[in-house]
Design an enzyme around this catalytic site. Sequence first.
Site, short mmCIF file in Angstrom:
data_model
loop_
_atom_site.label_atom_id
_atom_site.label_comp_id
_atom_site.label_asym_id
_atom_site.label_seq_id
_atom_site.Cartn_x
_atom_site.Cartn_y
_atom_site.Cartn_z
N ARG A 292 0.61 -1.01 -0.19
CA ARG A 292 -0.19 0.07 0.17
C ARG A 292 0.78 1.29 -0.37
NH1 ARG A 292 -4.63 -1.23 4.17
NH2 ARG A 292 -6.64 -1.88 2.22
N GLY A 293 2.35 1.32 -0.19
CA GLY A 293 3.00 2.31 0.28
C GLY A 293 3.18 2.65 -1.11
N LEU A 294 4.03 3.66 -1.33
CA LEU A 294 4.47 4.46 -2.62
C LEU A 294 5.28 3.76 -3.31
CD1 LEU A 294 5.26 7.28 -4.35
CD2 LEU A 294 7.34 7.81 -2.86
N VAL A 295 6.72 2.96 -2.43
CA VAL A 295 7.42 1.71 -3.95
C VAL A 295 6.33 0.39 -3.48
CG1 VAL A 295 9.20 0.69 -3.72
CG2 VAL A 295 9.44 2.87 -2.78
N GLY A 296 5.65 -0.17 -2.70
CA GLY A 296 4.75 -1.34 -3.12
C GLY A 296 3.60 -0.65 -3.73
N SER B 278 18.70 2.31 0.94
CA SER B 278 18.35 4.32 0.35
C SER B 278 19.74 4.88 0.16
CB SER B 278 17.50 4.16 2.00
OG SER B 278 17.64 5.85 1.89
N SER B 279 19.50 6.33 -0.35
CA SER B 279 20.77 6.46 -1.21
C SER B 279 21.07 7.11 0.48
CB SER B 279 20.58 7.65 -1.95
OG SER B 279 19.63 8.72 -1.76
N CYS B 280 20.20 7.35 1.52
CA CYS B 280 21.16 7.64 2.81
C CYS B 280 22.14 6.81 3.89
CB CYS B 280 20.08 8.18 3.56
SG CYS B 280 18.60 6.89 4.59
N TYR C 208 17.50 4.97 11.06
CA TYR C 208 17.17 4.64 9.48
C TYR C 208 18.26 4.40 8.19
CZ TYR C 208 14.67 4.36 5.21
OH TYR C 208 14.09 3.91 4.23
N LYS D 51 18.91 -0.03 7.71
CA LYS D 51 19.14 -0.02 5.74
C LYS D 51 20.25 -0.63 5.87
CE LYS D 51 15.30 1.23 3.58
NZ LYS D 51 14.33 0.20 4.11
N PRO E 292 18.07 2.63 -4.21
CA PRO E 292 16.76 4.01 -4.87
C PRO E 292 17.55 5.50 -4.43
CG PRO E 292 15.22 2.68 -3.97
CD PRO E 292 16.98 2.65 -2.94
N LEU F 11 12.48 9.53 -3.75
CA LEU F 11 11.55 8.90 -4.21
C LEU F 11 10.16 10.08 -4.61
CD1 LEU F 11 11.84 4.98 -3.64
CD2 LEU F 11 12.16 6.79 -6.02
N HIS G 26 8.35 13.77 3.04
CA HIS G 26 9.35 14.56 1.84
C HIS G 26 9.57 16.03 1.60
CE1 HIS G 26 10.89 9.91 2.49
NE2 HIS G 26 11.76 10.02 3.14
N ARG H 240 18.78 17.64 -4.03
CA ARG H 240 18.37 16.01 -4.48
C ARG H 240 18.18 15.74 -5.62
NH1 ARG H 240 19.79 16.83 -0.25
NH2 ARG H 240 19.03 16.39 1.32
O1 GFB Z 1 13.16 15.36 1.65
P1 GFB Z 1 13.45 15.42 2.71
O2 GFB Z 1 12.59 15.52 3.65
O3 GFB Z 1 14.95 14.79 2.79
O4 GFB Z 1 13.98 17.54 2.41
P2 GFB Z 1 16.20 14.34 2.67
C1 GFB Z 1 14.88 17.30 1.42
C2 GFB Z 1 15.04 19.13 1.82
O5 GFB Z 1 14.29 19.24 1.56
C3 GFB Z 1 16.20 19.14 3.20
C4 GFB Z 1 14.29 20.94 2.09
O6 GFB Z 1 16.94 20.22 2.78
C5 GFB Z 1 14.89 20.22 3.88
O7 GFB Z 1 15.21 20.39 4.73
N1 GFB Z 1 12.93 21.12 2.69
C6 GFB Z 1 12.34 22.68 2.29
C7 GFB Z 1 11.65 20.43 2.97
N2 GFB Z 1 10.85 22.33 2.57
C8 GFB Z 1 10.51 21.15 3.33
C9 GFB Z 1 9.39 20.83 3.77
O8 GFB Z 1 8.48 21.33 3.46
N3 GFB Z 1 9.45 19.92 3.73
C10 GFB Z 1 10.64 18.22 3.77
N4 GFB Z 1 10.25 17.38 4.54
N5 GFB Z 1 11.49 19.19 3.14
C11 GFB Z 1 15.67 11.68 4.10
C12 GFB Z 1 16.07 11.29 4.92
O9 GFB Z 1 15.90 13.43 3.78
O10 GFB Z 1 15.97 11.08 2.42
C13 GFB Z 1 14.99 9.44 5.01
O11 GFB Z 1 16.00 11.22 6.31
C14 GFB Z 1 15.63 9.07 2.93
O12 GFB Z 1 16.69 8.64 5.36
C15 GFB Z 1 15.00 10.02 2.31
O13 GFB Z 1 16.46 8.80 2.34
C16 GFB Z 1 14.94 9.65 0.79
O14 GFB Z 1 16.34 13.79 1.41
O15 GFB Z 1 16.72 15.38 3.53
#
Ligand code: GFB
Length: 311
Positions: free
Chosen positions: A13-17, A108-110, A137, A141, A164, A167, A180, A210
């Site tokens: 039910r998730g994004l990837v699945g 995950s790329s993290c 997290y 992983k 990945p 996403l 995200h 990103r």
């Molecule tokens: O997508 P995001 O939450 O995760 O944030 P990460 C990416 C960037 O967008 C950061 C900025 O620099 C945030 O500060 N950003 C700007 C925002 N506005 C917003 C907002 O309204 N919401 C959010 N969420 N961010 C995650 C990891 O990191 O990426 C996980 O924490 C995972 O472990 C995932 O790997 C793919 O890319 O920073």
Amino acid sequence: MNKESKIYVAGHRGLVGSALIRRLRSLGHNNLVTRTRHEMDLMDFPSVQNFFSREKPEYVFLAAAKVGGIHANNTLGADFIHENLTIQNNVIKSAHDAKVKKLLFLGSSCIYPRDCPQPIKEEYFLDGKPETTNIPYAAAKIAGILACQAFHKQYGDTFVSVMPTNLYGPNDNFDLATSHVFPALIRKFHEAKTGGAPTVTVWGSGAPKREFLHVDDLAEACIHLMHTYNQPDILNIGTGEDISIQEFAEMVKDVVGYEGEIVWDRSKPDGTPRKLLDVSKMNDLGWKANIRLRDGVASTYQWFVASLKTA
Ligand code: GFB
């Protein structure tokens, strides 16, 4: 894997699945097995063992995970490490016991060191400390990758791991506290437009970069690997291109049609400055991303608006 193969998608039910299910169905796979959280709790080892020994799936996509954006990762670390370690341990061990033909684990790329050279090659894995906002997290992983590799080495299991990039797509989490950046900005600009708000607040400085991949591209990559790849070495999956958060915010603003101002909230963390994946191994294996970012923003925005009407 053929059309009749029994395939279990954990986390359907998730994004990837859900993207995997859509793609498998469209390719004519008709023997898909799924379980909702209510039907089987992946945190409960006996239930997972029981499911595998009864259903005996041949192929497993392990897409079930607790995921979230930078704020959720930074504040709910205990939940992230505990739930992800437990789910993946339960599924990987049960898949081994049930002698599945192949399992594909979504990493995950993290997992990569925060300050590694760009673009990030698979060989940088375990070369340094991950970004602090998502260490719990990332640690889970990393353990999942090492578990797949250890089962491969000790027992000869074909357990493959993919990494990945960030996403997005249908069925993403649009909750502003836990999401995200991609779904967060779609929601923020949409609500500002419909509510007539003069500004939209975006977190951080806008400088981090990103790489965004549509989940339908990821699903295609995973299914391609289920057919073609049997090695324990991890593989990056991404577009090979990144964009600053500032440029991305401008793009979402434009696609949504919002005419106000963007305000930057620098009290929020930037996270890792950059995590562009080197995707040459996947390209050499015959896959590359198809969906252009701007098209993906537009289609996901349409999906989001439609989901509001059916909610
Ligand atoms: O997508 P995001 O939450 O995760 O944030 P990460 C990416 C960037 O967008 C950061 C900025 O620099 C945030 O500060 N950003 C700007 C925002 N506005 C917003 C907002 O309204 N919401 C959010 N969420 N961010 C995650 C990891 O990191 O990426 C996980 O924490 C995972 O472990 C995932 O790997 C793919 O890319 O920073």
